[in-house]
Write a protein that holds these residues in place. Structure first.
Motif, PDB file in Angstrom:
ATOM      1  N   LEU A   1     -43.211   2.373 -63.037  1.00 44.28           N
ATOM      2  CA  LEU A   1     -44.095   1.904 -61.780  1.00 44.28           C
ATOM      3  C   LEU A   1     -44.288   3.162 -60.907  1.00 44.28           C
ATOM      4  CD1 LEU A   1     -43.602  -1.492 -61.292  1.00 44.28           C
ATOM      5  CD2 LEU A   1     -45.767  -0.503 -62.057  1.00 44.28           C
ATOM      6  N   PRO A   2     -45.035   3.531 -60.011  1.00 43.64           N
ATOM      7  CA  PRO A   2     -44.747   4.546 -58.738  1.00 43.64           C
ATOM      8  C   PRO A   2     -43.783   3.565 -57.819  1.00 43.64           C
ATOM      9  CG  PRO A   2     -47.137   4.023 -59.479  1.00 43.64           C
ATOM     10  CD  PRO A   2     -46.241   2.970 -60.314  1.00 43.64           C
ATOM     11  N   GLN A   3     -43.045   4.612 -57.145  1.00 43.12           N
ATOM     12  CA  GLN A   3     -42.122   4.217 -56.205  1.00 43.12           C
ATOM     13  C   GLN A   3     -42.579   3.514 -55.181  1.00 43.12           C
ATOM     14  OE1 GLN A   3     -38.783   4.284 -56.605  1.00 43.12           O
ATOM     15  NE2 GLN A   3     -38.726   5.405 -58.434  1.00 43.12           N
ATOM     16  N   ARG A   4     -43.787   3.720 -54.638  1.00 43.33           N
ATOM     17  CA  ARG A   4     -44.415   2.666 -53.632  1.00 43.33           C
ATOM     18  C   ARG A   4     -44.770   1.405 -54.071  1.00 43.33           C
ATOM     19  NH1 ARG A   4     -48.610   6.119 -55.468  1.00 43.33           N
ATOM     20  NH2 ARG A   4     -50.590   5.443 -55.948  1.00 43.33           N
TER      21      ARG A   4
ATOM     22  N   LEU B   1     -41.567   0.300 -43.222  1.00 44.01           N
ATOM     23  CA  LEU B   1     -41.628   0.667 -44.618  1.00 44.01           C
ATOM     24  C   LEU B   1     -43.069   0.913 -45.263  1.00 44.01           C
ATOM     25  CD1 LEU B   1     -38.577  -1.327 -45.843  1.00 44.01           C
ATOM     26  CD2 LEU B   1     -38.715   1.143 -45.726  1.00 44.01           C
ATOM     27  N   LEU B   2     -44.054  -0.082 -44.965  1.00 40.13           N
ATOM     28  CA  LEU B   2     -45.272  -0.229 -45.260  1.00 40.13           C
ATOM     29  C   LEU B   2     -46.076   1.153 -44.615  1.00 40.13           C
ATOM     30  CD1 LEU B   2     -46.375  -3.913 -45.381  1.00 40.13           C
ATOM     31  CD2 LEU B   2     -46.228  -2.147 -47.472  1.00 40.13           C
ATOM     32  N   ALA B   3     -45.632   1.456 -43.433  1.00 42.52           N
ATOM     33  CA  ALA B   3     -46.495   2.485 -42.688  1.00 42.52           C
ATOM     34  C   ALA B   3     -46.033   3.813 -43.342  1.00 42.52           C
ATOM     35  CB  ALA B   3     -46.270   2.681 -41.131  1.00 42.52           C
ATOM     36  N   GLY B   4     -44.922   3.939 -43.653  1.00 44.32           N
ATOM     37  CA  GLY B   4     -44.330   5.275 -44.354  1.00 44.32           C
ATOM     38  C   GLY B   4     -44.619   5.463 -45.838  1.00 44.32           C
ATOM     39  N   TRP B   5     -45.184   4.111 -46.597  1.00 46.06           N
ATOM     40  CA  TRP B   5     -45.247   4.142 -47.978  1.00 46.06           C
ATOM     41  C   TRP B   5     -46.686   3.894 -48.601  1.00 46.06           C
ATOM     42  CZ3 TRP B   5     -42.171   5.790 -52.086  1.00 46.06           C
ATOM     43  CH2 TRP B   5     -40.830   6.182 -51.801  1.00 46.06           C
ATOM     44  N   ALA B   6     -47.197   3.141 -47.777  1.00 47.32           N
ATOM     45  CA  ALA B   6     -48.869   2.675 -48.177  1.00 47.32           C
ATOM     46  C   ALA B   6     -50.117   3.382 -47.530  1.00 47.32           C
ATOM     47  CB  ALA B   6     -49.003   0.979 -47.730  1.00 47.32           C
ATOM     48  N   PRO B   7     -50.694   3.999 -48.611  1.00 43.83           N
ATOM     49  CA  PRO B   7     -51.721   4.904 -48.234  1.00 43.83           C
ATOM     50  C   PRO B   7     -52.825   3.704 -47.471  1.00 43.83           C
ATOM     51  CG  PRO B   7     -51.159   5.401 -50.449  1.00 43.83           C
ATOM     52  CD  PRO B   7     -50.354   4.207 -50.031  1.00 43.83           C
TER      53      PRO B   7
ATOM     54  N   PHE C   1     -48.899  13.212 -53.410  1.00 47.85           N
ATOM     55  CA  PHE C   1     -50.009  12.389 -53.138  1.00 47.85           C
ATOM     56  C   PHE C   1     -49.624  11.912 -51.755  1.00 47.85           C
ATOM     57  CE2 PHE C   1     -51.417   8.074 -53.411  1.00 47.85           C
ATOM     58  CZ  PHE C   1     -52.820   8.055 -52.964  1.00 47.85           C
ATOM     59  N   LEU C   2     -48.552  11.348 -51.657  1.00 45.33           N
ATOM     60  CA  LEU C   2     -48.223  10.499 -50.443  1.00 45.33           C
ATOM     61  C   LEU C   2     -48.007  11.365 -49.228  1.00 45.33           C
ATOM     62  CD1 LEU C   2     -45.544   7.709 -51.506  1.00 45.33           C
ATOM     63  CD2 LEU C   2     -48.024   7.318 -51.038  1.00 45.33           C
TER      64      LEU C   2
ATOM     65  N   GLN D   1     -50.011  14.029 -48.540  1.00 49.46           N
ATOM     66  CA  GLN D   1     -51.185  14.206 -48.432  1.00 49.46           C
ATOM     67  C   GLN D   1     -51.873  12.791 -47.631  1.00 49.46           C
ATOM     68  OE1 GLN D   1     -53.270  15.491 -51.743  1.00 49.46           O
ATOM     69  NE2 GLN D   1     -52.428  17.525 -51.982  1.00 49.46           N
ATOM     70  N   GLU D   2     -51.565  11.877 -48.265  1.00 46.44           N
ATOM     71  CA  GLU D   2     -52.056  10.545 -47.534  1.00 46.44           C
ATOM     72  C   GLU D   2     -51.479   9.955 -46.302  1.00 46.44           C
ATOM     73  OE1 GLU D   2     -55.064   8.728 -48.742  1.00 46.44           O
ATOM     74  OE2 GLU D   2     -55.146  10.235 -50.079  1.00 46.44           O
ATOM     75  N   ILE D   3     -50.258  10.401 -46.195  1.00 47.66           N
ATOM     76  CA  ILE D   3     -49.247   9.790 -45.061  1.00 47.66           C
ATOM     77  C   ILE D   3     -48.534  10.985 -44.546  1.00 47.66           C
ATOM     78  CG2 ILE D   3     -47.644   7.939 -44.453  1.00 47.66           C
ATOM     79  CD1 ILE D   3     -48.533   6.335 -46.949  1.00 47.66           C
ATOM     80  N   PRO D   4     -48.850  11.658 -43.624  1.00 50.39           N
ATOM     81  CA  PRO D   4     -48.253  12.736 -43.368  1.00 50.39           C
ATOM     82  C   PRO D   4     -46.682  12.181 -42.741  1.00 50.39           C
ATOM     83  CG  PRO D   4     -50.242  13.023 -42.349  1.00 50.39           C
ATOM     84  CD  PRO D   4     -50.319  11.631 -43.025  1.00 50.39           C
ATOM     85  N   PRO D   5     -45.817  12.988 -43.041  1.00 49.24           N
ATOM     86  CA  PRO D   5     -44.552  12.667 -42.319  1.00 49.24           C
ATOM     87  C   PRO D   5     -44.435  12.568 -41.053  1.00 49.24           C
ATOM     88  CG  PRO D   5     -44.210  14.227 -43.960  1.00 49.24           C
ATOM     89  CD  PRO D   5     -45.672  14.249 -43.847  1.00 49.24           C
ATOM     90  N   GLN D   6     -43.331  11.343 -40.428  1.00 47.83           N
ATOM     91  CA  GLN D   6     -43.523  11.194 -38.949  1.00 47.83           C
ATOM     92  C   GLN D   6     -42.833  12.220 -38.338  1.00 47.83           C
ATOM     93  OE1 GLN D   6     -42.388   7.242 -38.120  1.00 47.83           O
ATOM     94  NE2 GLN D   6     -44.048   6.023 -39.245  1.00 47.83           N
ATOM     95  N   ASP D   7     -43.404  12.701 -37.044  1.00 46.55           N
ATOM     96  CA  ASP D   7     -42.531  13.604 -36.655  1.00 46.55           C
ATOM     97  C   ASP D   7     -41.140  13.104 -35.947  1.00 46.55           C
ATOM     98  OD1 ASP D   7     -41.536  15.416 -34.742  1.00 46.55           O
ATOM     99  OD2 ASP D   7     -43.128  15.329 -33.297  1.00 46.55           O
ATOM    100  N   LYS D   8     -39.937  13.464 -36.575  1.00 46.00           N
ATOM    101  CA  LYS D   8     -38.659  12.917 -35.971  1.00 46.00           C
ATOM    102  C   LYS D   8     -38.339  13.186 -34.532  1.00 46.00           C
ATOM    103  CE  LYS D   8     -36.478  17.359 -37.749  1.00 46.00           C
ATOM    104  NZ  LYS D   8     -35.324  17.888 -38.611  1.00 46.00           N
ATOM    105  N   ASN D   9     -39.104  14.078 -33.860  1.00 49.23           N
ATOM    106  CA  ASN D   9     -39.017  14.020 -32.141  1.00 49.23           C
ATOM    107  C   ASN D   9     -40.247  13.533 -31.575  1.00 49.23           C
ATOM    108  OD1 ASN D   9     -36.801  15.733 -32.451  1.00 49.23           O
ATOM    109  ND2 ASN D   9     -37.989  17.563 -33.133  1.00 49.23           N
TER     110      ASN D   9
END
Length: 487
Positions: free
Chosen positions: A21-24, A173-179, A253-254, A256-264
Motif C-alpha cells: 500500500l502507498p504510505q499515505r 497529518l492529513l494536510a501533509g499527506w492527502a492530495p 508525487f506528493l 508535486q501535489e502538496i508542496p512541503p510547508q515552509d519551516k519558517n
C-alpha cells in the motif's frame, strides 16, 4: 523540522519495496484506528454506567408515568451479569456530570495540540495523546472502586486532556499527506474511525459486560490502544519527506501535489482567523454537529436501557447499528464529494454545504421521529439508525473545511472549531441529565426538540456564510483581504 530537500536514505528505499500500500493510505488506516481507539475508550463508560448504578425501579416509575416500556425478553432474565444492576446510587444529574466531564479536559488541549502539531508535525502529538488516554482508561476501575463518582469525574477530565489533541494532530497529518484529489476519501476514512469506534465500543462493551466483570471493559480497550501506539510509532511519520521508507515515486508525487510547508512560516494569524466570516460559519456547524452527536454518543445506550429497556447484550448491539450506517455513509459521501469536485459538477464550497445540510436537517428530523415512535423498538432503532447514517455526510462536509480553508494552519483551525464545539460535549450531556430526572419518554422528547433547534439553526448559518476556498490568512497575514489580481 526536517529538510524537504534531504535525500532519502538508501536503506529506506530498499525497505519501501516491502510495502504494498502507498504510505499515505497506511497513514490513513492508522489514523482511522487512532480515532477508533479514542472513541472506544470514550464511549465504553456509557455502556458500563448502566451496570454500575443501582437498577431503576421501573414498576414504581410506571405507576407515575405511563411512558415506560415493558422489558424485552432477555432483560427479564436476570441471569446475565449486566442486567442485575450495580451498587452506585448516582442520580441522573450526577451521571450526566460524569459523562460530560470528559469534554472539560477535551476542550483544554485542542488549541495547544493544534499549535504544536502545526509547528512540529502531528505524529508525536497524536501518539502521546492516545497513550495518555489509554493509561487513564486503564486505571478507571481503580478510581471507581476507591474514589467513587468524584474520582471518576477527575479521571475523565484527565482522559479528555489526553484525547483533545487527536483531531488537530490528524488534521495536520492529513494536510501533509492527502492530495486535494483524494482528500474526501482519505479524510472520510480517517474520520470514520469515530463511527467504527462507537460500533465496537458499544457491541464489545455489551458482550464483555454480559459475560465478564465490568472492569474488563476498560482494561481491554486500554491495551488495544497501547498496542496501536507502538505500531503507529514504527510505521508513520509526520510528512512524506521525513518518511525514510516511502517509495520514491510516491514521495515525488506528493511533493508535486502538496508542496512541503515552509519551516519558517509566519506565526499563526489569530486576528485574521477570528475575524473571518467563513470561519465562524464553520464553528457554527461544528457546534450543531457536536450537540447532536455527543447526545447520541453519551446517551444512546442509556436511552435504549432506560426507555426501551433492552438487556445489556441487546443494548450493545442495537446502540451500535446507527454508527454502522454512519460509517458507511461517511465513506460513500467522501467518494461522492471527491467526484463532484474532481469533475467540476459543483464547487468545493457548495459540495461542503450540501453535505453539511444533509448531515444536520436529516438527523434533526429523524431523532424527533424516534421520540414519537414510543415503545416500538424496531421503529425507534430504525429511525435512530437513519438519523446517524445521515449525520455521516458531515465528514465530507464541514469536517474537511479546515483543510480547504487553510492547509498551512489546518491543525489550528481544527483545534479552534473542534475545541469550541466540544463545549457542547460539556453542556449537552449534563443538560440531558438535568432534563431527564425520571428518565421517561416525555422528558427525552423535549431533549430531541432542543437538538432539532440547535442542528437546524447552526446548519443554516453554515450554508449561508461557509467557504471551501483557501482563505487569505493561509499565507500568514492578519488580513482577510485577498491580494489584488496582477495586471
Amino acid at each position: 523540522m526536517a529538510d524537504p530537500q534531504k535525500p532519502q536514505p538508501e536503506w529506506g528505499i530498499k525497505l519501501s519495496k516491502f510495502f504494498v500500500l502507498p504510505q499515505r493510505w497506511i497513514l490513513a488506516i492508522m489514523g482511522f484506528f487512532a480515532i477508533f481507539n479514542a472513541y472506544t475508550m470514550r464511549v465504553c463508560l456509557s455502556q458500563a454506567i448502566t451496570v454500575l448504578v443501582v437498577k431503576k425501579n421501573y414498576t414504581a416509575a410506571a405507576q407515575q408515568n405511563e411512558a415506560i416500556c415493558d422489558a424485552d425478553e432477555e432483560s427479564s432474565d436476570s441471569s446475565s451479569k449486566g442486567d442485575s444492576g450495580g451498587t452506585y446510587t448516582w442520580s441522573e444529574e450526577k451521571q450526566g456530570l460524569i459523562l460530560a466531564s470528559f469534554y472539560i479536559g477535551y476542550i483544554v488541549t485542542h488549541l495547544p495540540g493544534g499549535l504544536l502539531a502545526d509547528k512540529f508535525g502531528g505524529k508525536w502529538i497524536l501518539v502521546i495523546g492516545i497513550f495518555l488516554t489509554a493509561i487513564f482508561t486503564l486505571v478507571t476501575p481503580v478510581s471507581i472502586v476507591y474514589g467513587g463518582a468524584d474520582a471518576l469525574i477527575v479521571l475523565r477530565v484527565l482522559m479528555g486532556l489526553g484525547e483533545g489533541t487527536t483531531f488537530p494532530a490528524l488534521s495536520v497529518l492529513l494536510a501533509g499527506w492527502a492530495p486535494a484529489s483524494e482528500r474526501g476519501m482519505l479524510g472520510s476514512l480517517v474520520l470514520g474511525g469515530g463511527q467504527v469506534g462507537s460500533i465496537a465500543g458499544n457491541i464489545l462493551s455489551g458482550l464483555i459486560l454480559d459475560s465478564m466483570d465490568w472492569m474488563w471493559v476498560f482494561y481491554i480497550f486500554a491495551f488495544i490502544a497501547i498496542f496501536w501506539c507502538i505500531l503507529f510509532t514504527l510505521l508513520c511519520f509526520s510528512y512524506p519527506y521525513t518518511h525514510p521508507y516511502i517509495k520514491p515515486t510516491e514521495r515525488e508525487f506528493l511533493a508535486q501535489e502538496i508542496p512541503p510547508q515552509d519551516k519558517n512560516k509566519p506565526k499563526t494569524p489569530f486576528k485574521a482567523i477570528f475575524t473571518n466570516i467563513p470561519m465562524w460559519a464553520l464553528i457554527s456547524a461544528q457546534i450543531g454537529h457536536d450537540w447532536g452527536f455527543y447526545i447520541m454518543v453519551s446517551y444512546l445506550p442509556k436511552y435504549m436501557h432506560d426507555i426501551l429497556r433492552f438487556s445489556i447484550k441487546s443494548n450493545g448491539l442495537y446502540s451500535s447499528l446507527p454508527y454502522v450506517t454512519m460509517w458507511i455513509m461517511s465513506l460513500l459521501s467522501g467518494c461522492v464529494a471527491d467526484q463532484m469536485i474532481k469533475h467540476n459538477c459543483m464547487s468545493t464550497t457548495n459540495t461542503r454545504k450540501i453535505m453539511t445540510a444533509v448531515a444536520a436537517f436529516g438527523p434533526a428530523i429523524f431523532m424527533i421521529g424516534a421520540s414519537y415512535a414510543g415503545c416500538n423498538r424496531a421503529l425507534v432503532v430504525t429511525l435512530f439508525t437513519i438519523a446517524m447514517g445521515l449525520m455521516g455526510t458531515y465528514y465530507a462536509g464541514m469536517k474537511l473545511t479546515p483543510l480547504d480553508m487553510s492547509p498551512n494552519y489546518a491543525g489550528t483551525l481544527m483545534a479552534i472549531t473542534n475545541g469550541i464545539g466540544s463545549f457542547t460535549g460539556v453542556v449537552s450531556p449534563y443538560l440531558v441529565g438535568v432534563m431527564t430526572p425520571n428518565a421517561d419518554l416525555m422528558e427525552w422528547r423535549m431533549v430531541f426538540w432542543v437538538a432539532f433547534g440547535v442542528l437546524s439553526v447552526t446548519a443554516v448559518i453554515y450554508c449561508i456564510w461557509a467557504s471551501g476556498e483557501i482563505q487569505p490568512f493561509n499565507d500568514g497575514t492578519n488580513s482577510n483581504k485577498k491580494p489584488a489580481a496582477a495586471t
